[in-house]
Design a protein around this motif. Sequence first.
Motif, PDB file in Angstrom:
ATOM      1  N   ARG A 230     -12.536  -9.283 -41.439  1.00 18.94           N
ATOM      2  CA  ARG A 230     -12.639 -10.704 -41.075  1.00 18.94           C
ATOM      3  C   ARG A 230     -13.776 -10.992 -40.100  1.00 18.94           C
ATOM      4  NH1 ARG A 230      -6.473 -12.906 -40.016  1.00 18.94           N
ATOM      5  NH2 ARG A 230      -5.618 -12.482 -42.101  1.00 18.94           N
ATOM      6  N   ASP A 231     -14.355  -9.956 -39.518  1.00 20.67           N
ATOM      7  CA  ASP A 231     -15.423 -10.130 -38.534  1.00 20.67           C
ATOM      8  C   ASP A 231     -16.699 -10.571 -39.254  1.00 20.67           C
ATOM      9  OD1 ASP A 231     -17.413  -9.942 -36.610  1.00 20.67           O
ATOM     10  OD2 ASP A 231     -16.630  -8.084 -35.746  1.00 20.67           O
ATOM     11  N   PRO A 232     -17.209 -11.785 -38.974  1.00 20.40           N
ATOM     12  CA  PRO A 232     -18.394 -12.271 -39.693  1.00 20.40           C
ATOM     13  C   PRO A 232     -19.660 -11.482 -39.374  1.00 20.40           C
ATOM     14  CG  PRO A 232     -17.834 -13.755 -37.887  1.00 20.40           C
ATOM     15  CD  PRO A 232     -16.707 -12.773 -37.997  1.00 20.40           C
ATOM     16  N   LEU A 233     -19.648 -10.681 -38.313  1.00 23.07           N
ATOM     17  CA  LEU A 233     -20.830  -9.913 -37.945  1.00 23.07           C
ATOM     18  C   LEU A 233     -20.875  -8.540 -38.593  1.00 23.07           C
ATOM     19  CD1 LEU A 233     -21.036 -10.729 -34.110  1.00 23.07           C
ATOM     20  CD2 LEU A 233     -22.215 -11.854 -36.016  1.00 23.07           C
ATOM     21  N   ARG A 234     -19.804  -8.120 -39.219  1.00 27.40           N
ATOM     22  CA  ARG A 234     -19.758  -6.794 -39.817  1.00 27.40           C
ATOM     23  C   ARG A 234     -20.231  -6.838 -41.267  1.00 27.40           C
ATOM     24  NH1 ARG A 234     -20.216  -3.320 -36.349  1.00 27.40           N
ATOM     25  NH2 ARG A 234     -19.592  -1.772 -37.909  1.00 27.40           N
ATOM     26  N   ALA A 235     -20.960  -5.793 -41.674  1.00 33.71           N
ATOM     27  CA  ALA A 235     -21.311  -5.644 -43.082  1.00 33.71           C
ATOM     28  C   ALA A 235     -20.044  -5.361 -43.880  1.00 33.71           C
ATOM     29  CB  ALA A 235     -22.313  -4.501 -43.250  1.00 33.71           C
ATOM     30  N   ARG A 236     -20.011  -5.800 -45.109  1.00 34.83           N
ATOM     31  CA  ARG A 236     -18.843  -5.602 -45.958  1.00 34.83           C
ATOM     32  C   ARG A 236     -19.228  -4.794 -47.196  1.00 34.83           C
ATOM     33  NH1 ARG A 236     -18.559 -10.772 -43.978  1.00 34.83           N
ATOM     34  NH2 ARG A 236     -16.672 -11.313 -42.810  1.00 34.83           N
TER      35      ARG A 236
ATOM     36  N   ILE B  64      -1.992   2.024 -47.973  1.00 37.85           N
ATOM     37  CA  ILE B  64      -2.455   2.161 -46.595  1.00 37.85           C
ATOM     38  C   ILE B  64      -1.264   2.155 -45.648  1.00 37.85           C
ATOM     39  CG2 ILE B  64      -3.803   1.101 -44.735  1.00 37.85           C
ATOM     40  CD1 ILE B  64      -5.675  -0.026 -46.825  1.00 37.85           C
ATOM     41  N   ILE B  65      -1.236   3.136 -44.747  1.00 36.49           N
ATOM     42  CA  ILE B  65      -0.234   3.177 -43.679  1.00 36.49           C
ATOM     43  C   ILE B  65      -0.913   2.754 -42.385  1.00 36.49           C
ATOM     44  CG2 ILE B  65       1.406   4.604 -42.411  1.00 36.49           C
ATOM     45  CD1 ILE B  65       1.399   6.549 -44.779  1.00 36.49           C
ATOM     46  N   GLY B  66      -0.488   1.624 -41.830  1.00 36.61           N
ATOM     47  CA  GLY B  66      -1.120   1.067 -40.637  1.00 36.61           C
ATOM     48  C   GLY B  66      -2.195   0.088 -41.048  1.00 36.61           C
ATOM     49  N   THR B  67      -1.927  -1.216 -40.913  1.00 38.60           N
ATOM     50  CA  THR B  67      -2.821  -2.237 -41.472  1.00 38.60           C
ATOM     51  C   THR B  67      -3.607  -2.977 -40.392  1.00 38.60           C
ATOM     52  OG1 THR B  67      -1.022  -3.867 -41.490  1.00 38.60           O
ATOM     53  CG2 THR B  67      -1.338  -2.552 -43.483  1.00 38.60           C
ATOM     54  N   GLY B  68      -4.005  -2.265 -39.339  1.00 41.45           N
ATOM     55  CA  GLY B  68      -4.718  -2.892 -38.231  1.00 41.45           C
ATOM     56  C   GLY B  68      -6.212  -3.011 -38.450  1.00 41.45           C
ATOM     57  N   ARG B  69      -6.991  -2.782 -37.380  1.00 41.67           N
ATOM     58  CA  ARG B  69      -8.416  -3.081 -37.379  1.00 41.67           C
ATOM     59  C   ARG B  69      -9.202  -2.333 -38.457  1.00 41.67           C
ATOM     60  NH1 ARG B  69     -11.336  -4.838 -33.154  1.00 41.67           N
ATOM     61  NH2 ARG B  69     -12.692  -2.999 -33.127  1.00 41.67           N
ATOM     62  N   ILE B  70      -9.202  -1.032 -38.376  1.00 39.88           N
ATOM     63  CA  ILE B  70     -10.047  -0.271 -39.294  1.00 39.88           C
ATOM     64  C   ILE B  70      -9.468  -0.277 -40.706  1.00 39.88           C
ATOM     65  CG2 ILE B  70      -8.961   1.982 -38.919  1.00 39.88           C
ATOM     66  CD1 ILE B  70     -12.727   1.141 -39.436  1.00 39.88           C
ATOM     67  N   ALA B  71      -8.168  -0.505 -40.817  1.00 43.90           N
ATOM     68  CA  ALA B  71      -7.556  -0.560 -42.141  1.00 43.90           C
ATOM     69  C   ALA B  71      -7.897  -1.848 -42.863  1.00 43.90           C
ATOM     70  CB  ALA B  71      -6.041  -0.422 -42.026  1.00 43.90           C
ATOM     71  N   SER B  72      -7.969  -2.972 -42.110  1.00 46.30           N
ATOM     72  CA  SER B  72      -8.098  -4.261 -42.780  1.00 46.30           C
ATOM     73  C   SER B  72      -8.763  -5.347 -41.946  1.00 46.30           C
ATOM     74  CB  SER B  72      -6.691  -4.733 -43.196  1.00 46.30           C
ATOM     75  OG  SER B  72      -6.712  -6.022 -43.743  1.00 46.30           O
TER      76      SER B  72
END
Length: 371
Positions: free
Chosen positions: A22-28, A10-18
């Motif tokens: 950590r957001d408890p409200l998001r489906a995984r 992965i190039i760029g390890t920010g929000r959509i990458a990773s």
Amino acid sequence: MAPSPLRAAIIGTGRIASLLERDPLRARPHTHAGWYAADPRTTLVAGCDTDASRLASFGEDWSVEPAHLYDDHRTMLARERPDVVSVCAYAADRVAMCRDAVAAGARGLWIEKAVACSVEDADALARELDAAGVSAVVDYPRRLEPRYRAVGACLEAGTLGRLESVHVLFSGHIVHTGTHAWDLLLAWCGPWTRVDASLDTPAHEAAASGDAHELDEADAARYATALAGGGIVDRGGRARIVFANGVEAFVTGGAKGYFVFQCDLICSRGRVRIGNDVWEVLAPADSPRYSGYRELAPVDDPLAALPPTPPGPGAVLDALLQAVGGAGTADLSVRAAADALALGIAIMQAGLTGCTVTPATLDRSLRVLSV
């Protein structure tokens, strides 16, 4: 014997990458890293980011050893030689990074949206990937969701009559956030013929909150460097889009004090409201207020009211792996993403010039810089 998992980086390890994992409200799974870790057909081997703290968090979250964490994507590609590469850095860098991944031998690319900063660059990338025989998908996950697929099938079958107009509402900017809407509109309505628009002023942008993406110092420095290279800054605005089939779309997008993404489809025999926080199909029913009249009423089971959709990939990663295996990915292709970008660029051009923009007058070299 089962084939070995494809090695992913992965190039760029920010929000959509990773980080959204950590957001408890998001489906995984919900991120590039999350999908790679969850799918037995792939193994996540490396990551790259210029932000040291963000890169360290990525390594901790996905058990990637420090030796496989990089601050230079070319070094990572040369040493790791991944089979598939996610390009999640800012739009100003995406095309060059895709080219570097192809040169390093990658077989597949998972590219964040918008795919490029100009239509010219997006078109060139599509041609180069075709010539190299490299598969690629652009991250438009709504294309794969059952609700959005069902709406498309409904429009094609005429279940709710003729589509007359679409009202689009989103918080964020025309290219960065709006690109999801442009992709959907093109799928629902077909080719566009003209665009008129007005853009938010810098004062409005400064007064309103953004789309929940906050730049840290390292991000801001990279963005300033990209801007110095030419182009205009992505903004919010309003637009009227006319499609070849006569459908019109009315758009309100821009910085707001809340997050929203919704589409309201007005048909001759019904209505559909769909978005991140709404899912409603309305059909004619006897009016509870006027004898002899019919009004629109919500359908109890919206999906049951719409035509069934054929089975499709459950995630963007699945579409990429199918593409690497030889299956087509027209809906998520770079060429489809270039079309969505073109509509967004047309809105920006119309707002900047105050003139109607058509496909013939679209400035395909116009660069719009977005995160």
